[in-house]
Design a protein around this motif. Structure first.
Motif, mmCIF file in Angstrom:
data_model
loop_
_atom_site.group_PDB
_atom_site.id
_atom_site.type_symbol
_atom_site.label_atom_id
_atom_site.label_comp_id
_atom_site.label_asym_id
_atom_site.label_seq_id
_atom_site.Cartn_x
_atom_site.Cartn_y
_atom_site.Cartn_z
ATOM 1 N N VAL A 185 0.858 -1.188 0.000
ATOM 2 C CA VAL A 185 0.000 0.000 0.000
ATOM 3 C C VAL A 185 0.894 1.237 0.000
ATOM 4 C CG1 VAL A 185 -1.847 1.240 1.189
ATOM 5 C CG2 VAL A 185 -1.707 -1.249 1.381
ATOM 6 N N ALA A 186 0.534 2.239 -0.807
ATOM 7 C CA ALA A 186 1.353 3.450 -0.867
ATOM 8 C C ALA A 186 0.463 4.699 -0.898
ATOM 9 C CB ALA A 186 2.255 3.428 -2.093
ATOM 10 N N HIS A 187 1.065 5.809 -0.524
ATOM 11 C CA HIS A 187 0.399 7.113 -0.569
ATOM 12 C C HIS A 187 1.409 8.128 -1.086
ATOM 13 C CE1 HIS A 187 -2.085 10.540 0.479
ATOM 14 N NE2 HIS A 187 -1.086 11.047 1.167
ATOM 15 N N CYS A 188 0.979 8.931 -2.023
ATOM 16 C CA CYS A 188 1.834 9.964 -2.623
ATOM 17 C C CYS A 188 1.102 11.288 -2.561
ATOM 18 C CB CYS A 188 2.161 9.580 -4.071
ATOM 19 S SG CYS A 188 3.243 10.750 -4.916
ATOM 20 N N GLN A 189 1.727 12.280 -1.965
ATOM 21 C CA GLN A 189 1.039 13.531 -1.656
ATOM 22 C C GLN A 189 1.898 14.730 -2.028
ATOM 23 O OE1 GLN A 189 0.194 13.690 2.518
ATOM 24 N NE2 GLN A 189 -0.386 15.848 2.525
ATOM 25 N N THR A 190 1.354 15.624 -2.824
ATOM 26 C CA THR A 190 1.957 16.938 -3.082
ATOM 27 C C THR A 190 0.878 17.959 -2.792
ATOM 28 O OG1 THR A 190 3.358 16.020 -4.832
ATOM 29 C CG2 THR A 190 3.138 18.412 -4.751
ATOM 30 N N THR A 191 0.839 18.452 -1.571
ATOM 31 C CA THR A 191 -0.193 19.408 -1.161
ATOM 32 C C THR A 191 0.487 20.737 -0.852
ATOM 33 O OG1 THR A 191 -0.067 18.292 0.994
ATOM 34 C CG2 THR A 191 -1.962 17.801 -0.376
ATOM 35 N N TRP A 192 0.416 21.614 -1.820
ATOM 36 C CA TRP A 192 1.064 22.915 -1.744
ATOM 37 C C TRP A 192 0.015 24.023 -1.742
ATOM 38 C CZ3 TRP A 192 5.383 22.218 -6.034
ATOM 39 C CH2 TRP A 192 6.286 21.233 -5.594
ATOM 40 N N TYR A 193 0.489 25.268 -1.680
ATOM 41 C CA TYR A 193 -0.432 26.417 -1.645
ATOM 42 C C TYR A 193 0.024 27.458 -2.666
ATOM 43 C CZ TYR A 193 -3.354 30.194 0.154
ATOM 44 O OH TYR A 193 -4.289 31.190 0.271
ATOM 45 N N ARG A 194 -0.894 27.849 -3.522
ATOM 46 C CA ARG A 194 -0.628 28.910 -4.492
ATOM 47 C C ARG A 194 -1.798 29.895 -4.446
ATOM 48 N NH1 ARG A 194 3.427 26.668 -3.889
ATOM 49 N NH2 ARG A 194 4.870 25.800 -5.429
ATOM 50 N N ASP A 195 -1.495 31.187 -4.265
ATOM 51 C CA ASP A 195 -2.557 32.179 -4.101
ATOM 52 C C ASP A 195 -3.000 32.755 -5.436
ATOM 53 O OD1 ASP A 195 -0.505 33.897 -4.827
ATOM 54 O OD2 ASP A 195 -0.239 34.736 -2.813
ATOM 55 N N THR A 196 -3.934 33.701 -5.380
ATOM 56 C CA THR A 196 -4.471 34.274 -6.616
ATOM 57 C C THR A 196 -3.416 35.062 -7.375
ATOM 58 O OG1 THR A 196 -5.291 36.153 -5.316
ATOM 59 C CG2 THR A 196 -6.841 34.366 -5.764
ATOM 60 N N ALA A 197 -2.453 35.652 -6.665
ATOM 61 C CA ALA A 197 -1.387 36.390 -7.348
ATOM 62 C C ALA A 197 -0.556 35.444 -8.218
ATOM 63 C CB ALA A 197 -0.500 37.095 -6.323
ATOM 64 N N TYR A 198 -0.342 34.228 -7.760
ATOM 65 C CA TYR A 198 0.397 33.228 -8.540
ATOM 66 C C TYR A 198 -0.296 32.987 -9.874
ATOM 67 C CZ TYR A 198 2.348 28.609 -9.749
ATOM 68 O OH TYR A 198 2.928 27.556 -10.392
ATOM 69 N N TYR A 199 -1.614 32.863 -9.838
ATOM 70 C CA TYR A 199 -2.365 32.572 -11.059
ATOM 71 C C TYR A 199 -2.717 33.827 -11.866
ATOM 72 C CZ TYR A 199 -2.679 27.658 -9.967
ATOM 73 O OH TYR A 199 -2.369 26.340 -9.735
ATOM 74 N N ALA A 200 -2.318 34.984 -11.358
ATOM 75 C CA ALA A 200 -2.499 36.207 -12.152
ATOM 76 C C ALA A 200 -1.520 36.272 -13.306
ATOM 77 C CB ALA A 200 -2.332 37.435 -11.258
ATOM 78 N N VAL A 201 -0.439 35.489 -13.231
ATOM 79 C CA VAL A 201 0.495 35.391 -14.355
ATOM 80 C C VAL A 201 -0.238 34.700 -15.508
ATOM 81 C CG1 VAL A 201 2.691 34.425 -15.114
ATOM 82 C CG2 VAL A 201 2.442 35.283 -12.765
ATOM 83 N N VAL A 210 -10.736 15.114 -10.432
ATOM 84 C CA VAL A 210 -10.177 16.460 -10.377
ATOM 85 C C VAL A 210 -11.278 17.442 -10.029
ATOM 86 C CG1 VAL A 210 -8.407 15.920 -12.108
ATOM 87 C CG2 VAL A 210 -10.558 16.973 -12.824
ATOM 88 N N ALA A 211 -10.863 18.601 -9.537
ATOM 89 C CA ALA A 211 -11.820 19.653 -9.212
ATOM 90 C C ALA A 211 -11.160 21.008 -9.386
ATOM 91 C CB ALA A 211 -12.335 19.494 -7.786
ATOM 92 N N ARG A 212 -11.999 21.989 -9.635
ATOM 93 C CA ARG A 212 -11.583 23.390 -9.705
ATOM 94 C C ARG A 212 -12.359 24.088 -8.599
ATOM 95 N NH1 ARG A 212 -13.720 24.791 -14.559
ATOM 96 N NH2 ARG A 212 -11.997 23.999 -15.818
ATOM 97 N N LEU A 213 -11.736 24.227 -7.423
ATOM 98 C CA LEU A 213 -12.465 24.642 -6.234
ATOM 99 C C LEU A 213 -12.268 26.113 -5.868
ATOM 100 C CD1 LEU A 213 -11.819 21.555 -3.914
ATOM 101 C CD2 LEU A 213 -13.783 22.003 -5.402
ATOM 102 N N VAL A 214 -11.122 26.695 -6.213
ATOM 103 C CA VAL A 214 -10.817 28.049 -5.753
ATOM 104 C C VAL A 214 -10.428 28.976 -6.893
ATOM 105 C CG1 VAL A 214 -9.229 29.433 -4.356
ATOM 106 C CG2 VAL A 214 -10.146 27.274 -3.440
ATOM 107 N N HIS A 215 -9.512 28.543 -7.744
ATOM 108 C CA HIS A 215 -8.887 29.454 -8.697
ATOM 109 C C HIS A 215 -9.653 29.545 -10.014
ATOM 110 C CE1 HIS A 215 -5.482 30.050 -6.087
ATOM 111 N NE2 HIS A 215 -5.340 28.737 -5.962
#
Length: 381
Positions: A160-176, A215-220
């Protein structure tokens, strides 16, 4: 071209003068240049001033804005691509046709079709140029040690395995403007952020057989997703969960593999050293055996330098690098399958996505609600 190169330094061109080139690639190249393994001979960027500044700062003899012109004039041995994924296919093919090896920053390219076109451009005899992907987490001493334990069965079967990349990117990041767009970023966190941990998981556990994704688009306000999850079955029978997010204030990158005789855990953020790994033996494992498992040897952190050192050695010895060809494609295929599964609500199996499948040429597959505006209705799934 012979299977073994002479020991002269690899004449190297850097394409793209942005942040990743300056913070990761150039420091690695400087180190190997000091060892006589490489020589940086060209800097290219679409912005002439950026190419010129990098050339001045790094004492690089050639700078310009045109990759084709640089290839014709400089004839480098190795081309390091630090450019956005949308141009990786064009630039990789040009470099390969000019007789240069390619080391391409992740994500490798926007689709399996692009990847296969790059691979076809480099197909040749032993020692001939090929393209490899920057998947540096495979090359730290920690991953090397754990991979060896798993390959020889020391820890028993992976279960059994688990792979996690849980990071944080704000709205300024996606303004590019190019971020969060299929054509320019190549995908959301499944492709652009979690790809390193996903690649390391596959490198440790081997071939995957099927995946079911969500997949989901929850915030950005983006075209791509901002969170994804998946269930993966491996050819060995092991099962895993995969989580990729840019919505997580408590940022972490993590892999956990439960085997018959031990649990292996890696917890870090953007890179690891030996101290970031933990091996917990199962009850009954002899103390001396567990002590041997926990001896990782000399610490070589995961880094561009760790991978580039191996790549240069592989080129010199006429060997295929681990992240070239099928070794790099497997990761992109899993990510593509995750998107297809999420957008179609089906389980996707390894080898299923090929020419004629809409997901072969675009990760969004033309899915309604996810494909970019302007994709013809007949191209949607």
């Amino acid at each position: 071209m012979s299977a073994h190169r002479s020991p002269s330094p690899l004449r190297t061109a850097v394409v793209g003068a942005g942040g990743i080139a300056r913070t990761s690639h150039l420091p690695a190249l400087r180190t190997l240049a000091a060892e006589g393994r490489v020589e940086v001979v060209a800097a290219v960027d679409v912005v002439e001033a950026a190419a010129r500044l990098l050339a001045v700062e790094e004492s690089i003899p050639y700078h310009g804005t045109d990759v084709e012109a640089m290839l014709a004039e400089v004839r480098p041995d190795l081309v390091v691509l630090c450019t956005p994924p949308a141009v990786h296919r064009e630039q990789s093919v040009a470099a390969l046709k000019a007789g240069a090896w390619v080391w391409c920053e992740k994500p490798p390219c926007p689709s399996l079709a692009d990847y296969d076109a790059i691979e076809a451009a480099g197909t040749g005899g032993p020692g001939d140029p090929y393209a490899a992907i920057v998947f540096q987490h495979r090359f730290g001493s920690g991953a090397r040690h754990v991979r060896a334990l798993l390959e020889r069965g020391a820890l028993g079967r992976p279960l059994v395995a688990h792979c996690q990349t849980t990071w944080y990117r704000d709205t300024a990041y996606y303004a590019v403007p190019w971020r969060g767009r299929w054509a320019t970023e190549g995908g959301g966190p499944a492709m652009g952020h979690g790809i390193h941990q996903t690649d390391l998981l596959l490198d440790l556990l081997g071939p995957w057989s099927e995946v079911h994704g969500m997949v989901a688009r929850l915030v950005h306000d983006v075209e791509t997703e901002d969170v994804s999850t998946a269930q993966i079955r491996f050819a060995s029978g092991a099962v895993a969960t995969l989580v990729n997010s840019v919505l997580s204030p408590d940022e972490v990158s993590r892999i956990r593999i439960d085997c018959e005789l031990a649990t292996v855990e890696l917890t870090h953020l953007y890179g690891y050293g030996n101290a970031d790994w933990r091996i917990t033996p199962a009850p009954g494992v002899p103390v001396e055996t567990a002590r041997e498992w926990r001896d990782f040897g000399a610490d070589e952190p995961s880094s561009h330098l760790a991978q580039l050192r191996v790549l240069v050695q592989d080129i010199a010895q006429g060997r295929r690098h681990r992240t070239s060809g099928g070794g790099g494609r497997r990761t992109l295929e899993l990510i593509t399958a995750l998107y297809k599964s999420a957008f179609t609500g089906t389980t996707v199996r390894a080898g299923e996505i090929g020419p004629g499948d809409p997901y072969y040429t675009a990760l969004h597959g033309g899915a309604p609600g996810w494909a970019p505006a302007g994709v013809p209705e007949e191209d949607r799934t």
